[in-house]
Design a protein around this motif. Structure first.
Motif, PDB file in Angstrom:
ATOM      1  N   LEU A  84      15.667 -58.198  12.071  1.00 39.08           N
ATOM      2  CA  LEU A  84      14.362 -58.629  11.460  1.00 39.08           C
ATOM      3  C   LEU A  84      14.806 -59.521  10.146  1.00 39.08           C
ATOM      4  O   LEU A  84      14.275 -60.467   9.812  1.00 39.08           O
ATOM      5  CB  LEU A  84      13.440 -57.738  11.263  1.00 39.08           C
ATOM      6  N   ILE A  85      15.779 -58.682   9.370  1.00 40.64           N
ATOM      7  CA  ILE A  85      15.919 -59.528   8.394  1.00 40.64           C
ATOM      8  C   ILE A  85      17.244 -60.791   8.380  1.00 40.64           C
ATOM      9  O   ILE A  85      16.966 -61.626   7.760  1.00 40.64           O
ATOM     10  CB  ILE A  85      16.996 -58.319   7.498  1.00 40.64           C
ATOM     11  N   ALA A  86      17.780 -60.559   9.528  1.00 41.73           N
ATOM     12  CA  ALA A  86      18.666 -61.823   9.923  1.00 41.73           C
ATOM     13  C   ALA A  86      17.745 -62.995  10.239  1.00 41.73           C
ATOM     14  O   ALA A  86      18.062 -63.970   9.962  1.00 41.73           O
ATOM     15  CB  ALA A  86      19.563 -61.582  11.106  1.00 41.73           C
ATOM     16  N   ARG A  87      16.612 -62.664  10.766  1.00 44.43           N
ATOM     17  CA  ARG A  87      15.661 -63.732  11.285  1.00 44.43           C
ATOM     18  C   ARG A  87      14.925 -64.415   9.953  1.00 44.43           C
ATOM     19  O   ARG A  87      14.773 -65.553  10.270  1.00 44.43           O
ATOM     20  CB  ARG A  87      14.808 -63.212  12.390  1.00 44.43           C
ATOM     21  N   VAL A  88      14.321 -63.520   9.370  1.00 45.83           N
ATOM     22  CA  VAL A  88      13.202 -64.287   8.489  1.00 45.83           C
ATOM     23  C   VAL A  88      13.797 -64.067   6.947  1.00 45.83           C
ATOM     24  O   VAL A  88      13.042 -64.545   6.116  1.00 45.83           O
ATOM     25  CB  VAL A  88      11.996 -63.319   8.447  1.00 45.83           C
ATOM     26  N   GLY A  89      14.929 -63.177   6.720  1.00 42.26           N
ATOM     27  CA  GLY A  89      15.398 -63.153   5.380  1.00 42.26           C
ATOM     28  C   GLY A  89      14.915 -61.846   4.836  1.00 42.26           C
ATOM     29  O   GLY A  89      14.025 -61.113   5.055  1.00 42.26           O
ATOM     30  N   HIS A  90      15.583 -61.500   3.361  1.00 42.03           N
ATOM     31  CA  HIS A  90      15.133 -60.042   2.869  1.00 42.03           C
ATOM     32  C   HIS A  90      13.750 -59.881   2.542  1.00 42.03           C
ATOM     33  O   HIS A  90      12.977 -59.024   2.814  1.00 42.03           O
ATOM     34  CB  HIS A  90      16.141 -59.877   1.936  1.00 42.03           C
ATOM     35  N   ILE A  91      13.205 -60.782   1.557  1.00 37.58           N
ATOM     36  CA  ILE A  91      11.937 -60.621   0.965  1.00 37.58           C
ATOM     37  C   ILE A  91      10.904 -60.876   1.961  1.00 37.58           C
ATOM     38  O   ILE A  91       9.889 -59.906   2.015  1.00 37.58           O
ATOM     39  CB  ILE A  91      11.699 -61.864   0.024  1.00 37.58           C
ATOM     40  N   ARG A  92      11.041 -61.627   2.947  1.00 34.23           N
ATOM     41  CA  ARG A  92      10.026 -61.874   3.844  1.00 34.23           C
ATOM     42  C   ARG A  92       9.956 -60.526   4.950  1.00 34.23           C
ATOM     43  O   ARG A  92       8.752 -60.016   5.077  1.00 34.23           O
ATOM     44  CB  ARG A  92       9.821 -63.022   4.830  1.00 34.23           C
ATOM     45  N   ALA A  93      11.146 -59.894   5.099  1.00 31.09           N
ATOM     46  CA  ALA A  93      11.362 -58.808   5.950  1.00 31.09           C
ATOM     47  C   ALA A  93      10.610 -57.527   5.182  1.00 31.09           C
ATOM     48  O   ALA A  93       9.809 -56.705   5.699  1.00 31.09           O
ATOM     49  CB  ALA A  93      12.561 -58.455   6.452  1.00 31.09           C
ATOM     50  N   TYR A  94      10.862 -57.380   3.836  1.00 29.55           N
ATOM     51  CA  TYR A  94      10.488 -56.353   3.063  1.00 29.55           C
ATOM     52  C   TYR A  94       8.892 -56.464   3.074  1.00 29.55           C
ATOM     53  O   TYR A  94       8.205 -55.416   3.186  1.00 29.55           O
ATOM     54  CB  TYR A  94      11.021 -56.730   1.854  1.00 29.55           C
ATOM     55  N   ALA A  95       8.463 -57.642   2.713  1.00 29.95           N
ATOM     56  CA  ALA A  95       6.952 -57.899   2.533  1.00 29.95           C
ATOM     57  C   ALA A  95       6.022 -57.314   3.930  1.00 29.95           C
ATOM     58  O   ALA A  95       5.240 -56.826   3.914  1.00 29.95           O
ATOM     59  CB  ALA A  95       6.535 -59.173   2.172  1.00 29.95           C
ATOM     60  N   THR A  96       6.699 -57.889   4.971  1.00 27.56           N
ATOM     61  CA  THR A  96       6.056 -57.655   6.263  1.00 27.56           C
ATOM     62  C   THR A  96       6.278 -56.120   6.690  1.00 27.56           C
ATOM     63  O   THR A  96       5.142 -55.483   7.027  1.00 27.56           O
ATOM     64  CB  THR A  96       6.960 -58.324   7.417  1.00 27.56           C
ATOM     65  N   CYS A  97       7.075 -55.625   6.538  1.00 26.48           N
ATOM     66  CA  CYS A  97       7.365 -53.931   6.685  1.00 26.48           C
ATOM     67  C   CYS A  97       6.284 -53.140   5.670  1.00 26.48           C
ATOM     68  O   CYS A  97       5.860 -52.209   6.226  1.00 26.48           O
ATOM     69  CB  CYS A  97       8.756 -53.446   6.551  1.00 26.48           C
ATOM     70  N   ALA A  98       6.494 -53.599   4.254  1.00 19.31           N
ATOM     71  CA  ALA A  98       5.434 -52.963   3.515  1.00 19.31           C
ATOM     72  C   ALA A  98       3.915 -52.919   4.167  1.00 19.31           C
ATOM     73  O   ALA A  98       3.078 -52.184   3.886  1.00 19.31           O
ATOM     74  CB  ALA A  98       5.525 -53.668   2.189  1.00 19.31           C
ATOM     75  N   GLY A  99       3.447 -54.056   4.215  1.00 23.45           N
ATOM     76  CA  GLY A  99       2.191 -54.410   4.912  1.00 23.45           C
ATOM     77  C   GLY A  99       1.919 -53.547   6.284  1.00 23.45           C
ATOM     78  O   GLY A  99       1.069 -52.976   6.441  1.00 23.45           O
ATOM     79  N   ILE A 100       2.897 -53.706   7.244  1.00 18.03           N
ATOM     80  CA  ILE A 100       2.685 -52.679   8.226  1.00 18.03           C
ATOM     81  C   ILE A 100       2.664 -51.372   7.971  1.00 18.03           C
ATOM     82  O   ILE A 100       1.912 -50.743   8.799  1.00 18.03           O
ATOM     83  CB  ILE A 100       3.843 -53.126   9.317  1.00 18.03           C
ATOM     84  N   VAL A 101       3.554 -50.724   7.211  1.00 15.87           N
ATOM     85  CA  VAL A 101       3.610 -49.675   6.854  1.00 15.87           C
ATOM     86  C   VAL A 101       2.191 -49.094   6.162  1.00 15.87           C
ATOM     87  O   VAL A 101       1.587 -47.989   6.258  1.00 15.87           O
ATOM     88  CB  VAL A 101       4.771 -49.027   5.812  1.00 15.87           C
ATOM     89  N   GLY A 102       1.754 -49.844   5.532  1.00 15.59           N
ATOM     90  CA  GLY A 102       0.298 -49.499   4.774  1.00 15.59           C
ATOM     91  C   GLY A 102      -0.644 -49.637   5.596  1.00 15.59           C
ATOM     92  O   GLY A 102      -1.532 -48.708   5.605  1.00 15.59           O
ATOM     93  N   ALA A 103      -0.823 -50.587   6.674  1.00 16.32           N
ATOM     94  CA  ALA A 103      -1.898 -50.580   7.721  1.00 16.32           C
ATOM     95  C   ALA A 103      -1.543 -49.346   8.535  1.00 16.32           C
ATOM     96  O   ALA A 103      -2.594 -48.623   8.864  1.00 16.32           O
ATOM     97  CB  ALA A 103      -1.523 -51.497   8.568  1.00 16.32           C
ATOM     98  N   ALA A 104      -0.336 -48.855   8.924  1.00 16.26           N
ATOM     99  CA  ALA A 104      -0.300 -47.614   9.592  1.00 16.26           C
ATOM    100  C   ALA A 104      -0.813 -46.490   8.852  1.00 16.26           C
ATOM    101  O   ALA A 104      -1.256 -45.419   9.716  1.00 16.26           O
ATOM    102  CB  ALA A 104       1.319 -47.355  10.268  1.00 16.26           C
ATOM    103  N   VAL A 105      -0.363 -46.210   7.529  1.00 15.32           N
ATOM    104  CA  VAL A 105      -0.960 -45.041   6.777  1.00 15.32           C
ATOM    105  C   VAL A 105      -2.488 -44.905   7.091  1.00 15.32           C
ATOM    106  O   VAL A 105      -2.902 -44.005   7.023  1.00 15.32           O
ATOM    107  CB  VAL A 105      -0.346 -45.310   5.538  1.00 15.32           C
ATOM    108  N   LEU A 106      -2.981 -46.257   6.777  1.00 15.92           N
ATOM    109  CA  LEU A 106      -4.504 -46.010   6.831  1.00 15.92           C
ATOM    110  C   LEU A 106      -5.015 -45.722   8.223  1.00 15.92           C
ATOM    111  O   LEU A 106      -6.056 -45.339   8.500  1.00 15.92           O
ATOM    112  CB  LEU A 106      -5.149 -47.442   6.279  1.00 15.92           C
TER     113      LEU A 106
END
Length: 466
Positions: A64-86
């Protein structure tokens, strides 16, 4: 140190918020299921799913990091984790919770990899030890604060899930707002499992045992405390004090590790854990004072096993293989941490909640039997062993990139090793810890071997070159 905190405060804050959310979520789910009288097997399965997701994230995160870069990968995963928590608050189906826990673990591993690659690239070679210490402090402090939230808010309502999601939303802000240079692309390191199984089997055994114990602790200790009659506030204090013990012990552990035989220390700490856990394993109902004191002592010992195993294995592996070694150690730990909560959950369901600490004692006794300091031959000990001990996280809150933060590893060597795949992995290495095999091979090639001096300690630190 002040300059380091100032330079990396954004990444430290991101790590702090992530671990507050992660620590609170694990304890909340265990207490929520305990309040609903759900079997301990389900509680163990949820924690096992989290560690399984962390192991998967080590592979998927690189892509994922190789495809979209560090910041986008981090933002994507933070959003997914937050949604999974809820999602835990929207669905009561336990099978769905297991899937959500896998998603949380996978996303968090990707976040760890982004933060650690940033720390590695921005830290000077002579400051990596201090940089990593700050990272470790932020991680442990986050876990402790996550437990203390339960003291301030003991009701097990949806508000706690919203607070966890809030933490993962806030951890996104410093990374998204950073003005630092984008980290370089990641290159996955080959693990070479056959090589390390032959080279450092005792270290891998210790890491597997540590995974069984610590994974079960994070998943099932809140349930055990709840079944002992503790209120939600008391459970938070119990978990917080135990995790705080893991932070406190790291500095004296480093002093001991640099001065004494590490294999012997592993065996001594494992024996100490087996003895310390016995009171809680035998007594079905434990007084509150005894529970806190003995639980704190057990945590002091159990959180020593993984760092000692890491330091011990690095003493016998060349510098250009240490990134691969760390990946192997973390995968081994993840396997143990995935299996441990399931096994401990089964025995708790069959024989009672006190079986959690009986499980700790049994795993520790197996390590006492498995670790044999006199079997260490030192055939592959590095020139400057014992290497300087570096306190490391005890959980899967670190990716294989953590080896690059180790000040013992030369930056250029690590980069070269991560960019090239070794071609000599098919060679049969000399085992580091099997004296009988070495003696038999010597006998076959050169005739009868010379008798070994029984008074010579094969891992005597006085033989190591300064």
């Amino acid at each position: 140190m002040r300059q380091i905190w100032k330079s990396f405060r954004a990444l430290y804050f991101a790590s702090l918020m992530m671990l507050i959310g992660s620590g609170l979520l694990s304890t909340y789910l265990a207490l929520r299921l305990a309040a609903d009288n759900v079997d301990s097997l389900w509680v163990g399965a949820l924690m096992a799913a989290n560690y399984f997701g962390l192991v998967l994230g080590g592979k998927i995160g690189h892509r994922l990091i190789a495809r979209v870069g560090h910041i986008r990968a981090y933002a994507t995963c933070a959003g997914i984790v937050g949604a999974a928590v809820l999602g835990h608050g929207l669905v009561d189906w336990l099978s769905a919770w297991i899937v959500l826990r896998v998603i949380v673990g996978l996303g968090m591993m990707c976040q760890y990899m982004v933060i650690e690659s940033w720390l590695n690239e921005q830290a000077d070679a002579n400051q990596r030890g201090l940089v990593f210490s700050g990272y470790m402090i932020a991680s442990y402090l986050g876990l402790v604060l996550g437990q203390l939230i339960l003291v301030m808010h003991p009701e097990l309502g949806l508000e706690l899930l919203m607070l966890v999601a809030l933490c993962f939303a806030l951890c996104l802000v410093p990374v998204a707002m950073t003005r630092r240079i984008h980290p370089a692309p990641l290159h996955p390191a080959p693990m070479e499992p056959r090589f390390f199984i032959k080279r450092v089997p005792q270290s891998l055994s210790t890491v597997l045992g540590a995974g069984l114990i610590v994974g079960s602790f994070y998943g099932l200790a809140p349930l055990y405390a709840s079944q002992q009659g503790l209120t939600t506030e008391q459970v938070g204090l119990f978990m917080g004090s135990c995790i705080f013990a893991g932070l406190v012990v790291q500095w004296p552990l480093g002093w001991l590790s640099d001065r004494y035989d590490r294999a012997l220390l592993i065996r001594c700490f494992a024996l100490s854990l087996a003895v310390a856990a016995l009171p809680l394993a035998i007594m079905s109902q434990v007084p509150l004072e005894v529970l806190f004191i003995v639980g704190f002592l057990c945590s002091l010992v159990q959180f020593c096993l993984y760092p000692l195993a890491v330091a011990f294995s690095n003493d016998h592996v060349e510098g250009d293989r240490r990134v691969s070694l760390t990946a192997m150690l973390l995968v081994t730990y993840g396997i143990g941490a995935s299996i441990g909560p399931l096994l401990a959950g089964v025995v708790m369901k069959l024989f009672g909640s006190q079986m959690l600490y009986a499980f700790f004692s049994l795993c520790a006794l197996v390590l006492v039997w498995r670790i044999r300091p006199k079997a260490v031959t030192n055939l592959h000990q590095v020139d400057d062993a014992p290497l300087h001990h570096v306190a490391m996280p005890d959980s899967m809150s670190s990716s294989p990139l953590v080896a690059a933060l180790d000040p013992r590893v030369d930056e250029q060597v690590v980069q070269d090793q991560m960019q090239t795949t070794p071609t000599e992995t098919e060679l049969e290495p000399e085992p580091e810890t099997d004296a009988e095999t070495v003696a038999q091979r010597s006998s076959a090639e050169d005739g009868p071997p010379e008798p070994l001096d029984p008074d010579e300690h094969p891992h005597d630190l006085s033989r190591a070159r300064p």
